[in-house]
Motif scaffolding. Structure first.
Motif, mmCIF file in Angstrom:
data_model
loop_
_atom_site.group_PDB
_atom_site.id
_atom_site.type_symbol
_atom_site.label_atom_id
_atom_site.label_comp_id
_atom_site.label_asym_id
_atom_site.label_seq_id
_atom_site.Cartn_x
_atom_site.Cartn_y
_atom_site.Cartn_z
ATOM 1 N N SER A 1 10.111 25.418 -12.718
ATOM 2 C CA SER A 1 10.172 25.513 -11.257
ATOM 3 C C SER A 1 8.797 25.314 -10.635
ATOM 4 N N MET A 2 7.727 25.544 -11.430
ATOM 5 C CA MET A 2 6.361 25.428 -10.901
ATOM 6 C C MET A 2 5.576 24.255 -11.458
ATOM 7 N N ILE A 3 5.821 23.881 -12.699
ATOM 8 C CA ILE A 3 5.008 22.820 -13.313
ATOM 9 C C ILE A 3 5.793 21.545 -13.565
ATOM 10 N N GLY A 4 7.088 21.552 -13.249
ATOM 11 C CA GLY A 4 7.921 20.398 -13.535
ATOM 12 C C GLY A 4 8.321 20.356 -14.994
ATOM 13 N N HIS A 5 8.997 19.295 -15.353
ATOM 14 C CA HIS A 5 9.520 19.131 -16.707
ATOM 15 C C HIS A 5 8.567 18.261 -17.521
ATOM 16 N N GLY A 6 7.871 18.885 -18.464
ATOM 17 C CA GLY A 6 6.886 18.193 -19.290
ATOM 18 C C GLY A 6 7.457 17.375 -20.419
ATOM 19 N N GLU B 1 1.607 34.023 -9.823
ATOM 20 C CA GLU B 1 1.500 33.946 -8.365
ATOM 21 C C GLU B 1 2.659 33.181 -7.744
ATOM 22 N N GLY B 2 3.418 32.479 -8.579
ATOM 23 C CA GLY B 2 4.503 31.669 -8.052
ATOM 24 C C GLY B 2 4.017 30.389 -7.396
ATOM 25 N N MET B 3 2.899 29.885 -7.853
ATOM 26 C CA MET B 3 2.307 28.688 -7.259
ATOM 27 C C MET B 3 2.968 27.433 -7.815
ATOM 28 N N SER B 4 3.273 26.491 -6.967
ATOM 29 C CA SER B 4 3.832 25.210 -7.406
ATOM 30 C C SER B 4 2.711 24.210 -7.650
ATOM 31 N N GLY B 5 2.804 23.512 -8.774
ATOM 32 C CA GLY B 5 1.841 22.468 -9.096
ATOM 33 C C GLY B 5 2.372 21.077 -8.801
#
Length: 493
Positions: free
Chosen positions: A416-421, A107-111
């Motif tokens: 781009s959506m979940i950040g850098h884990g 969906e291209g959702m940002s977390g």
């Protein structure tokens, strides 16, 4: 912030020398090497491009060695050495359900949201991919759950969910030879909250008030250890800590345990929980993070001209890796196949990547050789893509050196959506890669508003794309110059 190239782990973070007016060691365009091709690095006779500083250190000539004979790549045929994926488990900013996680990505959702785990109102960076709701019910008993550092809590939930997904619940495991099942879940930072709390107790209250869990819950091997203790798995058990390259290193090493006949099944991946004052402050001090506080959801923007650093994330991603022979014997559901991997080191600098790109390009090449795959077979790359000034372009240039024709290649950035884990990034991205293989859909790279002109590969900008994946690679690079690449494909008997 002037004079600092904000970036991320290894092929991302670069520091300019502020005392020299911002002209310290900087990134050169990648000059990947072909077999028996020698390159003189940063020496007389090599014309530096706009990225190379005149103050860059001298390095000796390096020669890439060719194999004695050249032959077409051959994939592994022995079912004892073929590695298949039979289960997946995760903890993410989008929850712990695999399908929901991937649907949110599609969906291209940002977390990415504002940090509320602690008071970050006075911090120069006040947002991250913070996990807010995690149910550990059924996976961790209440007493232990209250004591655990989040790093190990994420690991236990993701690991147990992966075992369940592979139909390896306690009743099934109790009928198996547990000495043939190992655990290899790594972390970049370890139990950072446990460590910080222990130091605070020592300073504020004295040594007698330090909890006995201070050391056990701080050391980096405890994720693998606790998961093994919880499930009784007695095979190879340790952790690897190679910063943001950690999870891929774990997959690579776990597969080799199976190939050498030391295990039938390995539970492998990465875990991280560094969104707390010490972790956020440390990366702020590195000047590696985006400061887009007014638009957190648009802060992580790989390959976009307006990117200004990476966004911290957290979580855990775990795979069940199993020999094909063992999986077939127990009638396991086979999700995908792990074909191979590669690990290299830049051997150059703690945070700066090599200007010639040999570490990254050779790592990709080694992974393909280990997998028995030619570059022409690869049509999808889940990129490291941290949204940093130097690292994003460095990775693209290395990819171009290995894959001469990129017209059919798709490349996206999960971060781009979940950040850098961090240490968990490769685990979460491996799951995203495998879901791309099984669904035929690639998630978008969001916040692609003004693409760098040098990025000529399709980055799946802003909207998902249907794409039949033939062979996929997933890249992870870390501080210390650690490079790791793993190769996945649809399973074909």
């Amino acid at each position: 912030m002037a004079g600092i190239a904000t970036a991320a782990c290894s092929s991302g973070l670069l520091f300019r020398n502020r005392d020299a007016g911002g002209n310290g060691p900087f990134l050169a365009q990648y000059n990947g090497l072909r077999a028996v091709e020698s390159v003189q690095l940063a020496s007389a006779g090599t014309k530096p491009n706009q990225f190379i500083s005149s103050s860059a250190p001298r390095r000796r000539t390096i020669r890439a060695m060719a194999s004695p004979t050249i032959s077409a790549p051959k994939r592994e045929k022995d079912p004892k050495k073929r590695i298949v994926i039979t289960g997946m488990g995760l903890v993410s900013v989008f929850g712990s359900d695999i399908d929901n996680f991937y649907n949110k990505l599609l969906e291209g959702m940002s977390g990415i949201t504002e940090i509320d785990r602690f008071d970050a109102s006075n911090y120069s960076v006040r947002f991250a991919g913070q996990i807010r709701e995690l149910s550990s019910k059924g996976y961790i008993d209440g007493k232990n759950d209250r004591r655990l550092d989040d790093c190990w809590r994420y690991c236990l939930v993701a690991g147990r969910r992966a075992l369940e997904d592979a139909n390896l619940g306690s009743e099934v495991l109790d009928r198996m030879d547990k000495t043939r099942i190992g655990v290899l879940v790594g972390t970049g930072m370890g139990g950072l909250t446990a460590f910080t709390n222990g130091v605070e107790s020592l300073i504020q209250k004295g040594y007698k008030k330090v909890t006995p869990f201070f050391i056990p819950y701080s050391i980096t091997n405890m994720g693998s250890a606790l998961l093994a203790i919880d499930t009784g798995l007695m095979g190879p058990n340790y952790s690897i800590s190679t910063a943001c390259a950690t999870a891929n290193y774990c997959f690579y090493s776990a597969a080799n345990h199976i190939r050498r006949g030391e295990a039938d099944i390995m539970v492998a991946g990465g875990t991280e929980a560094a969104i707390m004052p010490t972790g956020v402050s440390g990366f702020i001090a590195c000047r590696a993070l985006s400061q887009r506080n007014d638009e957190p959801k648009r802060a992580s923007r790989p390959w976009d001209k307006d990117r200004d650093g990476f966004v911290m994330g957290e979580g855990s991603g775990v795979l069940i890796m199993e020999s094909l022979e063992h999986a077939m014997k127990r009638g396991a559901n086979i999700i995908a196949e792990y074909l191979g991997g590669g690990v290299t080191c830049d051997a150059y600098h703690m945070t700066n990547p090599r200007s010639d790109g040999l570490g990254v390009s050779s790592c990709i090449t080694k992974s393909l050789e280990d997998a028995g795959v030619s570059p022409e077979e690869v049509n999808y790359v889940n990129a490291h893509a941290t949204s940093t000034l130097a690292g994003d372009l460095a990775e693209v240039n290395a990819i171009k050196k290995v894959f001469k024709d990129t017209s059919e290649l798709k490349m996206n950035g999960t971060k781009s959506m979940i950040g850098h884990g961090l240490g968990a990034a490769g685990g979460l991205e491996a799951i995203a890669t495998i879901k791309a293989i099984t669904t035929g859909w690639l998630h978008p790279t969001i916040n692609q508003d003004n693409l760098e002109p040098d990025v000529t590969i399709d980055t799946v900008p802003n909207v998902k794309k249907q794409h039949e994946v033939n062979v996929a690679i997933s890249n992870s690079f870390g501080f210390g110059g650690h490079n790791s690449v793993v190769v996945f494909a649809p399973f074909k008997p």
